[in-house]
Scaffold this active site. Sequence first.
Site, mmCIF file in Angstrom:
data_model
loop_
_atom_site.group_PDB
_atom_site.id
_atom_site.type_symbol
_atom_site.label_atom_id
_atom_site.label_comp_id
_atom_site.label_asym_id
_atom_site.label_seq_id
_atom_site.Cartn_x
_atom_site.Cartn_y
_atom_site.Cartn_z
ATOM 1 N N ASP A 1 92.688 81.778 19.045
ATOM 2 C CA ASP A 1 92.415 81.427 17.655
ATOM 3 C C ASP A 1 93.763 81.264 16.947
ATOM 4 O O ASP A 1 94.392 80.213 17.060
ATOM 5 C CB ASP A 1 91.539 82.548 17.071
ATOM 6 C CG ASP A 1 91.009 82.270 15.682
ATOM 7 O OD1 ASP A 1 90.767 81.105 15.356
ATOM 8 O OD2 ASP A 1 90.821 83.229 14.913
ATOM 9 N N LYS B 1 90.989 77.095 19.652
ATOM 10 C CA LYS B 1 90.843 76.529 18.302
ATOM 11 C C LYS B 1 92.234 76.113 17.840
ATOM 12 O O LYS B 1 92.917 76.872 17.149
ATOM 13 C CB LYS B 1 90.336 77.596 17.319
ATOM 14 C CG LYS B 1 88.904 78.046 17.478
ATOM 15 C CD LYS B 1 88.542 78.960 16.283
ATOM 16 C CE LYS B 1 87.487 79.968 16.640
ATOM 17 N NZ LYS B 1 87.272 80.981 15.586
ATOM 18 N N ARG C 1 77.606 89.396 23.304
ATOM 19 C CA ARG C 1 78.492 89.110 24.445
ATOM 20 C C ARG C 1 77.724 88.621 25.671
ATOM 21 O O ARG C 1 78.276 87.909 26.508
ATOM 22 C CB ARG C 1 79.274 90.369 24.856
ATOM 23 C CG ARG C 1 80.301 90.836 23.833
ATOM 24 C CD ARG C 1 81.196 91.888 24.493
ATOM 25 N NE ARG C 1 81.932 92.686 23.524
ATOM 26 C CZ ARG C 1 83.091 92.335 22.968
ATOM 27 N NH1 ARG C 1 83.654 91.183 23.280
ATOM 28 N NH2 ARG C 1 83.695 93.132 22.112
ATOM 29 N N ASP D 1 89.169 84.957 26.355
ATOM 30 C CA ASP D 1 87.957 84.259 25.914
ATOM 31 C C ASP D 1 88.302 83.100 24.984
ATOM 32 O O ASP D 1 87.830 81.984 25.174
ATOM 33 C CB ASP D 1 86.961 85.239 25.258
ATOM 34 C CG ASP D 1 87.571 86.086 24.135
ATOM 35 O OD1 ASP D 1 88.779 85.945 23.816
ATOM 36 O OD2 ASP D 1 86.832 86.909 23.559
ATOM 37 N N ASP E 1 82.043 88.283 20.948
ATOM 38 C CA ASP E 1 81.148 89.115 20.140
ATOM 39 C C ASP E 1 81.322 88.879 18.653
ATOM 40 O O ASP E 1 82.314 88.306 18.188
ATOM 41 C CB ASP E 1 81.444 90.589 20.402
ATOM 42 C CG ASP E 1 82.756 91.042 19.746
ATOM 43 O OD1 ASP E 1 83.796 90.399 20.016
ATOM 44 O OD2 ASP E 1 82.738 91.987 18.951
ATOM 45 N N PHE F 1 83.178 80.218 13.865
ATOM 46 C CA PHE F 1 83.111 81.527 14.504
ATOM 47 C C PHE F 1 82.007 81.487 15.546
ATOM 48 O O PHE F 1 80.851 81.258 15.222
ATOM 49 C CB PHE F 1 82.874 82.657 13.505
ATOM 50 C CG PHE F 1 83.134 83.999 14.132
ATOM 51 C CD1 PHE F 1 84.428 84.503 14.200
ATOM 52 C CD2 PHE F 1 82.102 84.724 14.704
ATOM 53 C CE1 PHE F 1 84.689 85.718 14.833
ATOM 54 C CE2 PHE F 1 82.360 85.948 15.338
ATOM 55 C CZ PHE F 1 83.651 86.442 15.394
ATOM 56 N N LYS G 1 87.583 93.119 25.513
ATOM 57 C CA LYS G 1 86.430 92.974 26.378
ATOM 58 C C LYS G 1 86.050 91.524 26.567
ATOM 59 O O LYS G 1 85.342 91.153 27.509
ATOM 60 C CB LYS G 1 85.223 93.690 25.749
ATOM 61 C CG LYS G 1 85.410 95.150 25.524
ATOM 62 C CD LYS G 1 84.198 95.700 24.745
ATOM 63 C CE LYS G 1 84.515 97.016 24.134
ATOM 64 N NZ LYS G 1 83.462 97.457 23.194
ATOM 65 N N GLY G 2 86.474 90.663 25.647
ATOM 66 C CA GLY G 2 85.950 89.306 25.558
ATOM 67 C C GLY G 2 86.005 88.462 26.821
ATOM 68 O O GLY G 2 85.149 87.625 27.041
HETATM 69 P P1 IMP Z 1 93.862 85.455 17.791
HETATM 70 O O1 IMP Z 1 94.836 86.567 17.922
HETATM 71 O O2 IMP Z 1 93.659 85.046 16.375
HETATM 72 O O3 IMP Z 1 94.173 84.268 18.687
HETATM 73 O O4 IMP Z 1 92.447 86.028 18.181
HETATM 74 C C1 IMP Z 1 92.103 86.303 19.462
HETATM 75 C C2 IMP Z 1 90.904 87.226 19.537
HETATM 76 O O5 IMP Z 1 90.086 87.159 18.351
HETATM 77 C C3 IMP Z 1 90.011 86.765 20.659
HETATM 78 O O6 IMP Z 1 90.357 87.389 21.853
HETATM 79 C C4 IMP Z 1 88.650 87.167 20.172
HETATM 80 O O7 IMP Z 1 88.375 88.482 20.571
HETATM 81 C C5 IMP Z 1 88.720 87.115 18.668
HETATM 82 N N1 IMP Z 1 88.156 85.849 18.140
HETATM 83 C C6 IMP Z 1 88.818 84.787 17.620
HETATM 84 N N2 IMP Z 1 87.971 83.818 17.259
HETATM 85 C C7 IMP Z 1 86.734 84.271 17.573
HETATM 86 C C8 IMP Z 1 85.417 83.695 17.462
HETATM 87 O O8 IMP Z 1 85.192 82.559 17.010
HETATM 88 N N3 IMP Z 1 84.409 84.484 17.901
HETATM 89 C C9 IMP Z 1 84.581 85.733 18.431
HETATM 90 N N4 IMP Z 1 85.782 86.291 18.547
HETATM 91 C C10 IMP Z 1 86.850 85.570 18.127
HETATM 92 MG MG MG Z 2 86.947 90.138 20.383
#
Ligand code: IMP
Ligand code: MG
Length: 172
Positions: free
Chosen positions: A97, A125, A159, A94, A153, A146, A37-38
Amino acid sequence: MKTLISREEIQSRVRELAGQIARDYRDRDLVMVGILKGAFVFLADLARHVDLPLEMDFVAVSSYGKDTKSSGVVRIIKDLDIDIRGRDVIVVEDIVDTGLTLSYIADMLRQREPSSLEICALLNKPEARKVELEVKYCGFEIPMLFVVGYGLDHAERYRHLPYVGVLEEAAE
Ligand code: IMP
Ligand code: MG
């Protein structure tokens, strides 16, 4: 809640990114794919400033749930409705990470043979990255915090905030 990126900063950066996309995708066949949803808030604002014909679609994946740590497990809950073969895809997210979610989704979409596929993320990040991933269009690079708001969210809350803030009680 501490503001990290204000509504005004986001809006002006979103317009810049949209302008860049409009220049890069003139005379192409743009499909913007939002990750639910982000990305819904970001994509809604971004697409309205891209002055080109385009289509939008969405993919929904399982996220962190109530946890703030990356599990690396990605489950497709909703797939695309439209066929992207031969088209120019921008995946809109969104935040990147660890990069695990997007690299999984990008690999899945590349198997459908779009003529191009790029990534656009509001936030990045870089220090958290676990897999290599090229983010062609990036709104802001942020440190290992975070964050919530503007689509992001924590346990489904925050959100709707028009800015990006740091949730102080949720340590990474
Ligand atoms: P990744 O797979 O670790 O890159 O994470 C991606 C997903 O984790 C994003 O689409 C977000 O939904 C969630 N996410 C990662 N970091 C944050 C944060 O700081 N706040 C909220 N959601 C996050
Ligand atoms: Mg998320």
